[in-house]
Design a protein around this motif. Structure first.
Motif, mmCIF file in Angstrom:
data_model
loop_
_atom_site.group_PDB
_atom_site.id
_atom_site.type_symbol
_atom_site.label_atom_id
_atom_site.label_comp_id
_atom_site.label_asym_id
_atom_site.label_seq_id
_atom_site.Cartn_x
_atom_site.Cartn_y
_atom_site.Cartn_z
ATOM 1 N N ARG A 8 46.781 35.718 29.896
ATOM 2 C CA ARG A 8 45.533 35.853 30.526
ATOM 3 C C ARG A 8 45.739 36.434 31.951
ATOM 4 N NH1 ARG A 8 41.641 35.000 26.629
ATOM 5 N NH2 ARG A 8 41.676 32.914 25.564
ATOM 6 N N LYS A 53 61.248 39.869 20.732
ATOM 7 C CA LYS A 53 59.811 39.675 20.382
ATOM 8 C C LYS A 53 58.668 38.958 21.285
ATOM 9 C CE LYS A 53 60.443 40.599 15.254
ATOM 10 N NZ LYS A 53 60.119 40.065 13.972
ATOM 11 N N ASP A 54 57.969 39.496 21.723
ATOM 12 C CA ASP A 54 57.128 38.693 22.822
ATOM 13 C C ASP A 54 55.720 38.663 22.013
ATOM 14 O OD1 ASP A 54 56.055 37.423 24.672
ATOM 15 O OD2 ASP A 54 55.968 39.135 25.983
ATOM 16 N N PHE A 55 55.383 37.333 21.517
ATOM 17 C CA PHE A 55 54.177 37.133 20.746
ATOM 18 C C PHE A 55 52.989 36.939 21.588
ATOM 19 C CE2 PHE A 55 57.485 35.554 18.033
ATOM 20 C CZ PHE A 55 57.353 36.543 16.949
ATOM 21 N N TYR A 56 53.122 36.470 22.970
ATOM 22 C CA TYR A 56 51.953 36.006 23.410
ATOM 23 C C TYR A 56 51.480 37.196 24.657
ATOM 24 C CZ TYR A 56 53.776 31.860 21.324
ATOM 25 O OH TYR A 56 54.205 31.195 20.395
ATOM 26 N N GLN A 57 50.044 36.870 24.657
ATOM 27 C CA GLN A 57 49.346 37.786 25.629
ATOM 28 C C GLN A 57 48.876 36.909 26.860
ATOM 29 O OE1 GLN A 57 48.251 40.935 25.122
ATOM 30 N NE2 GLN A 57 47.853 41.143 27.289
ATOM 31 N N GLN A 82 15.435 49.061 62.753
ATOM 32 C CA GLN A 82 14.944 47.406 63.196
ATOM 33 C C GLN A 82 13.345 47.380 63.674
ATOM 34 O OE1 GLN A 82 17.170 45.242 65.533
ATOM 35 N NE2 GLN A 82 18.340 44.485 63.869
ATOM 36 N N ASN A 83 13.150 48.384 64.337
ATOM 37 C CA ASN A 83 11.740 48.388 64.939
ATOM 38 C C ASN A 83 10.916 49.602 64.267
ATOM 39 O OD1 ASN A 83 12.717 46.291 66.481
ATOM 40 N ND2 ASN A 83 13.425 47.992 68.128
ATOM 41 N N PHE A 142 64.096 42.186 17.390
ATOM 42 C CA PHE A 142 64.220 43.124 16.580
ATOM 43 C C PHE A 142 65.690 43.636 16.283
ATOM 44 C CE2 PHE A 142 60.055 43.753 18.560
ATOM 45 C CZ PHE A 142 59.183 43.983 17.534
ATOM 46 N N PHE A 168 43.528 33.783 37.809
ATOM 47 C CA PHE A 168 42.971 33.964 39.196
ATOM 48 C C PHE A 168 44.424 33.835 40.023
ATOM 49 C CE2 PHE A 168 41.644 31.963 43.008
ATOM 50 C CZ PHE A 168 40.839 32.928 43.516
ATOM 51 N N PRO A 218 54.670 42.499 18.149
ATOM 52 C CA PRO A 218 54.607 41.081 17.946
ATOM 53 C C PRO A 218 53.417 40.341 18.208
ATOM 54 C CG PRO A 218 56.231 41.928 19.009
ATOM 55 C CD PRO A 218 55.735 43.302 18.779
ATOM 56 N N LYS A 219 52.607 40.990 19.161
ATOM 57 C CA LYS A 219 51.376 40.495 19.546
ATOM 58 C C LYS A 219 50.330 40.478 18.484
ATOM 59 C CE LYS A 219 52.112 40.896 24.222
ATOM 60 N NZ LYS A 219 53.233 41.411 24.480
ATOM 61 N N THR A 270 48.059 33.015 25.114
ATOM 62 C CA THR A 270 49.190 31.905 25.396
ATOM 63 C C THR A 270 48.374 30.556 25.439
ATOM 64 O OG1 THR A 270 49.907 33.506 27.147
ATOM 65 C CG2 THR A 270 51.150 31.146 26.658
ATOM 66 N N PHE A 282 32.740 36.869 64.231
ATOM 67 C CA PHE A 282 33.141 35.471 65.004
ATOM 68 C C PHE A 282 34.001 36.086 66.269
ATOM 69 C CE2 PHE A 282 32.449 34.009 60.584
ATOM 70 C CZ PHE A 282 31.381 32.934 60.850
ATOM 71 N N VAL A 315 47.544 37.202 20.563
ATOM 72 C CA VAL A 315 47.374 35.906 20.592
ATOM 73 C C VAL A 315 47.575 35.439 21.823
ATOM 74 C CG1 VAL A 315 48.351 33.821 19.695
ATOM 75 C CG2 VAL A 315 48.298 35.699 18.086
ATOM 76 N N GLN A 357 27.673 50.690 74.710
ATOM 77 C CA GLN A 357 26.821 50.251 73.781
ATOM 78 C C GLN A 357 25.584 50.911 73.700
ATOM 79 O OE1 GLN A 357 27.010 46.826 71.511
ATOM 80 N NE2 GLN A 357 28.881 47.868 71.026
ATOM 81 N N ARG A 400 62.783 36.260 13.463
ATOM 82 C CA ARG A 400 61.305 35.696 14.055
ATOM 83 C C ARG A 400 61.414 36.167 15.521
ATOM 84 N NH1 ARG A 400 60.960 29.564 15.517
ATOM 85 N NH2 ARG A 400 62.089 30.514 16.999
ATOM 86 N N ASP A 401 62.506 36.139 16.379
ATOM 87 C CA ASP A 401 62.393 36.379 17.658
ATOM 88 C C ASP A 401 63.187 37.615 18.140
ATOM 89 O OD1 ASP A 401 61.597 33.900 17.777
ATOM 90 O OD2 ASP A 401 63.525 32.790 18.403
#
Lengths: 232, 927
Positions: free
Chosen positions: A145, A139-143, A207-208, A84, A148, B838-839, B21, A170, B19, A191, A81-82
């Motif tokens: 996200r 094996k890395d199954f997860y993505q 502006q004018n 290769f 932030f 695996p993903k 997390t 300011f 998949v 200026q 499972r884990d």
């Protein structure tokens, strides 16, 4: 009593001709420091000619034992499972005569390549072969996200620009206030003469802007409104 | 030449379909099941002799060995010993007292498994089917390792008794049982090993032959025949052949269950007991429950079951004079009962579970030591169905003279396996789902009522429709107060992101579909895909005799209705939400009957025959030596959004879309070849065919057809110059391979496959895949706009992978990098190897064992497809092959959005006066 000895003989004979393959998984830090952590479902499959297939589960000592393998050419795959594991080619060839034992040989093989294209040898043995097979990857199954991230957010050029302009808005008045009068006068003069902000500069003109005059066809040369300073 | 071809990492597709997390353990659901536990192979046992915590071990009818935590019902470990096993397979599971292994026997294999973690300690292939396994409790004194040896009895041509070393599984001695007698069981007392075989007399009756063996040498010490007179006609009326106990016994009855005969093994005397008749009803079943330990009191209980009631009698064995005597009896109670034996030191306790109560008695006297009432088993059952206990195993805790607590794992007639702690249900495992043979998705009936009401309004006259509508709205208004009350809570939950999906009635996304599963033992079980923790309803729909096999097919002919049909009966319909059986007279849908003509297919003499209106239209006969493996038609509901493929330069390749396509697979066992045909199922025309040689036809060949593409996989044999391994072939059918050209079909507005035979242009690609695919399916969405994923079941990895179509696309360019236009389409350079990322594993870390089939259903959202896999385990999830473009997913942070809006508002209010002042100042300063 005779029956026992007969069967004992038979057993001995079968042991002698049986090709025994043992695959063990060594500790391979940092990928797999302890093969005892391999999941229970880890199993090894030998796929031979049609209909010949051996499937054995992992043992307590993290080995896979094929007690009796018939003569053929096999593809050995470890399923976990884990992790290769690389596929192997295992050849069990016939003993030349009854007293001899079968020869077992193992090589790495490459998926999608012709079967004769063999990789490094993993060992060979008479009647019995023990080989070690290391995992080739986790094996890395997860993505994850793209969440932030405050540092990444601040690093983006847009935000940097906004921050710089905020500092200007300011910070400038304070800077001006703290200037001594001479420098201030000099700055004001600068200026005025600058093409962008000085009177008659682009910003001032914008502006004018005399829309009505422009619509009426007045050229920029003819004096009107803010444009008059140009004549000076 | 050493040329490893390394798969091109398909970054684009790989990152797009995975998949996530935060969805991994929430969106998907999984029942790790074992199958129907058997009474004889289920028990409580301490996996670690030093600790008192025990697990429930079982070897199920489905051939799965597992350990269950009695606290929560979770699987601690499990091993599939014999895939595809059924109740016919004899299986044995034994645990020695104070041992850290359990020993199983199934098929022709005897194996020892570490009780704590389930890893194999040793295994031995006995030459023949395993007939019995027993653990030798006697201690030699020589063996320092403390592992107790096992005795195995194997059948076949040369029945053998073997003593196996408890630590290594090596054979210590073996004894061949000569003659033609069928080996039946093996048993051990403190001094002897007994092998019992069945001897057939000339008259056809059975006699029990007991062979005594010396446990140390395996030599035969005695052999005698028990005079069972002419009572034993079949082995089924042998009640028990006692296992390890101080005095193992053999008990049998005659076929009418009128007399019980008991023999103490090793002696020749037979005690005979009349079985009383109660209410004149015949005894249907006689069971014997005896303790399983050498040092326990030699008491046993005999359980009698009639159609409506049950009772039990307790017997004591007098070891000194070898006499069996009846001690007391437990009163008759209505319904079924389950008895179980537990021991504490030498004492033996019997626990009786009925539908109303759990009670425990000591074997010594009939005084009730503990009694708890059962208020219900807390499982779903059919309407009016009485839930009965079938069998139980118990763990009794004894304090002083009383039983302080009792835990019983009870198999119920509904197929649920529940644990009762002092009479109250603690957990429930829906093991009936492990034998699911057919399943379907159906929309809930609640959703359909609104549709029906709207239809009623549309079809009645305006005034009636108006009244109907107003009354419906008034009716809906009643729900307003409760809705308003729940609003604040909903808003809070929405902000915190903890909101549940809601119930079936408020399901606006179509995630709450009902999955109906027909099981092997004739039940129909419904699960809500949106709330899968609980079985909705569970009904007996077929009355099957023991051993009878049915082949049901479940479907959903229209919303809210589930139809089950089998070979023997026409379809019976059920309400999807409640399980209520609908009227058996079905309204005939005239409109549907007129438009569609059914084509029926039947297998005929190894060929395929298609009939329309009872006249044969075409035959398909495979060439000699070939057999049909499978026929996969295009799904009936297979919407396609676009009739063409838009190329990178905005031109179009037209798909060959025909609703009547099927993929037929034939295999030639002698030539080791497999042939794949794409057929037009109306005309019988072969649109495409391909032969692969060197195919392992004994391994699974999976195939699938959808839209305008098909795919299949097989295992290729080793040949020196070709790769060995598993291959996946994808083919796509086009009207023509020239862009913007529809070929022959361009001028026709309509066409019929009966009249014109247009052949498609087919592109195919072969890929090497790392492991065999046992079943294929495809995702389905409501409009077919979303791209598709091929779902492949990997039996070896216990997984279901979702392969994006972009990876399989037959138009991937070979030996060159894709051009700009092809890149715009998302095509990547062809590489012959696909490694399953695996993903793509939809089950991620879960292990979905024994999947036989995968079904998919569109949700109401176009982006989402529901998936349900069944076999042994039950697994389901939601898929968004093109991302969740029409719904805010978990990645959408509501709090962050609100914070941004608030920050912008604050900034506006703060900055506005500043800007104003600056503008005014600038006028005054610079003008």
């Amino acid at each position: 009593m005779p029956s026992i000895s007969h069967w004992g003989l038979f057993l001995c004979a079968s042991v002698a001709s049986a090709a025994r393959l043992t695959v063990s998984i060594p500790s391979t830090p940092p990928l797999l420091p302890n093969p005892g952590t391999l999941p229970l479902s880890t199993h090894a499959v030998l796929v031979g000619p049609p209909g010949v297939r051996y499937d054995v589960p992992i043992r307590r000592d993290s080995t896979f034992v094929f007690p009796d393998v018939a003569d053929a050419s096999y593809l050995l795959t470890l399923h976990s499972r884990d992790y290769f594991f690389p596929p192997l080619r295992v050849d069990v060839s016939k003993a030349t005569d009854a007293s001899q034992q079968q020869t077992i040989q193992a090589w790495q093989t490459f998926r999608g390549n012709e079967w004769d294209n063999k990789g490094p040898n993993y060992g060979s043995g008479k009647g019995e072969l023990q080989l070690q097979l290391q995992p080739s990857g986790h094996k890395d199954f997860y993505q994850a996200r793209g969440g932030f991230n405050i540092i990444g957010f601040v690093k983006s050029p847009m935000i940097l620009m906004a921050l710089v302009s905020a500092v200007m808005i300011f910070g400038m008045p304070y800077l001006m206030d703290n200037m001594d009068p001479e420098t201030k006068a000099e700055f004001n003069e600068m200026q005025k003469s600058s093409p962008l902000t000085g009177s008659g500069g682009a910003a001032d003109q914008l502006q004018n802007f005399d829309l009505a005059g422009w619509m009426a066809g007045k050229g920029t040369n003819s004096a009107s409104g803010g444009g008059g300073s140009k004549k000076r | 030449m050493f040329l490893p071809l390394i798969a091109v990492p398909l970054l684009l597709a790989g990152s797009a379909l995975a998949v996530f997390t935060d969805e991994a353990w929430n969106v998907d659901y999984h029942y790790a099941l074992l199958g129907h536990p058997k009474q004889s192979t289920s028990f409580f046992h301490q996996p670690n002799p030093s600790s008192r915590a025990s697990l429930i071990f079982t070897l199920s009818e489905e051939g799965v060995l597992g350990a269950i935590n009695p606290r929560d019902g979770a699987v601690v470990w499990r091993q599939v010993l014999l895939p595809g096993a059924s109740a016919h397979n004899a299986s044995f599971l034994r645990a020695g007292e104070g041992q850290d292994v359990v020993i199983s026997g199934i098929g022709s294999q005897v194996a020892a498994w570490s009780a704590g973690d389930g890893r194999q300690a040793w295994s031995l292939d006995v030459n023949g089917p395993v007939e019995d396994v027993e653990i030798l409790e006697l201690v030699d004194g020589k063996d320092a390792s403390g592992a107790k040896d096992a005795v195995a009895l194997s059948g076949g041509d040369h029945p053998l008794v073997q003593r196996l070393d408890g630590a290594t599984g090596a054979v210590k001695w073996q004894h061949q049982l000569g003659g033609t007698d069928a080996p039946y069981q093996v048993s051990a007392s403190t001094t002897e090993v007994f092998a019992i075989s069945l001897h057939k007399t000339i008259l056809g009756y059975l006699k029990l032959k007991v062979t005594s063996l010396d446990p140390v040498t395996g030599h035969k010490t005695d052999e005698h025949m028990l005079s069972s007179e002419n009572e034993l006609a079949t082995a089924e009326t042998i009640v028990t052949v006692g296992a390890n106990s101080a005095s193992p016994i053999i008990a049998w009855t005659d076929s009418a269950h009128s007399v019980l005969k008991v023999n103490i093994m090793g002696t020749k005397g037979i005690s005979s007991f009349e079985i009383e008749k109660h209410d004149g009803q015949a005894v249907e079943r006689v069971e014997l429950h005896a303790p399983y330990h050498l040092n326990s009191l030699s008491h046993f209980l005999v359980h009698y079951q009639t159609a409506t009631s049950h009772w039990a009698e307790v017997f004591h064995v007098d070891l000194k004079n070898g006499k069996v005597g009846k001690a007391y009896s437990l009163p008759k109670l209505s319904g079924r009962g389950a008895f179980s034996t537990s021991t504490s030191d030498a004492n033996v306790y019997f626990t009786r579970v009925t539908r109303n109560e759990v009670m425990t008695v000591s074997s010594a006297s009939h005084g009730i030591l503990g009694r708890w009432s059962v208020d219900g088993f807390n499982v779903a059952a059919g309407e009016g169905e009485e839930i009965e206990p079938i069998h139980a195993v118990s763990d009794v805790s004894v304090r002083g003279d009383t039983v302080s607590a009792v835990r019983s794992a009870v198999l119920l007639s509904t197929g649920d396996w529940v644990l009762l702690r002092d009479g109250s249900p603690v957990w429930d495992r829906p093991e009936m789902l492990a034998s699911t043979v057919s399943a379907t998705f159906a929309s809930p009936a609640e959703m359909e009522t609104l549709v029906q009401q709207l239809e009623a309004e549309a079809h009645s006259n305006p005034i009636q429709a108006y009244i109907h509508r107003v009354s419906r709205h008034l009716h809906d208004l009643q729900r307003l107060p409760s809705f308003i009350l729940s609003l604040p809570q909903k808003i809070v939950q929405g902000f915190l992101g903890t909101s549940a999906d809601g119930g079936i009635a408020t399901d606006s996304f179509g995630f709450h579909q009902i999955i109906a599963c027909a099981t092997k033992d004739g039940r129909l079980v419904a699960v809500d895909a949106g709330n899968p923790d609980k079985v909705l309803w569970n009904q007996q729909v077929a009355d099957l005799q023991p051993g009878q096999i049915w082949q049901p097919s479940v479907s959903s002919p229209r919303g809210g209705v589930i139809e089950i049909s089998s070979k023997a009966s026409a379809g019976v319909q059920y309400n999807a939400s409640s399980g209520e059986q609908l009227a058996s007279i079905l309204p005939i849908d005239l409109a549907a009957d007129q438009t569609a003509q059914e084509v029926k297919y039947t297998m005929h003499d190894g060929g395929l025959e298609a009939t329309v209106d009872s006249s044969t239209t075409w035959h398909f006969m495979p060439t000699s030596g070939e057999r049909i493996v499978s026929l996969v038609p295009r799904p009936v509901n297979d919407p396609v959004a676009s009739i063409g493929k838009v190329l990178g330069d905005r031109r179009v390749l037209y798909k060959y879309l025909d609703p009547n396509l099927a993929l037929l697979v034939t295999a030639n066992d002698a030539a080791r070849a497999a042939t794949f045909y794409v057929l037009n199922t109306v005309s019988g025309a072969i649109l495409y065919s391909n032969v692969h040689s060197g195919v392992d036809v004994s391994s699974p060949i999976a195939s699938m057809l959808s839209e305008n593409w098909f795919t299949y996989s097989f295992t290729a044999e080793a040949l020196g110059d070709s790769p060995k391994g598993h291959q996946l072939v994808v083919g796509e059918l086009f009207e023509s391979l020239v862009a913007n050209d529809r070929g022959l079909l361009s001028s026709t507005a309509n066409y019929s496959s009966m009249q014109t035979g247009t052949e498609p242009f087919t592109l195919t690609k072969i890929y090497q895949i790392p492991e065999a695919v046992s079943k294929m399916a495809v995702t389905r969405t409501r409009q077919g706009i979303t791209s598709r994923q091929l779902l492949a079941v990997l039996a070896d990895s216990s997984a279901v992978v979702g392969i994006p179509y972009g990876v399989l696309d037959p138009r991937r360019p070979i030996n060159r990098d894709p051009s700009k236009d092809e890149q715009a389409e998302g095509l990547v350079r062809y590489s012959p190897v696909i490694d399953f990322d695996p993903k793509w594993y939809l089950n991620h870390q879960r292990e979905v064992v024994g999947v036989k089939d995968v079904i998919t259903s569109p949700a109401l959202l176009e982006s989402t497809s529901l998936l349900f896999a069944y076999g042994l385990d039950i697994f389901g999830t939601r898929l968004s092959p093109s991302f969740s473009f029409d719904v805010l997913g978990k990645d959408f942070n509501k709090f962050q959005m609100l914070a941004t809006v608030a920050a912008l508002a604050v900034a506006t209010f703060v900055v506005a006066p500043l800007v104003m002042r600056k503008q005014v100042n600038s006028r005054w300063q610079f003008m």
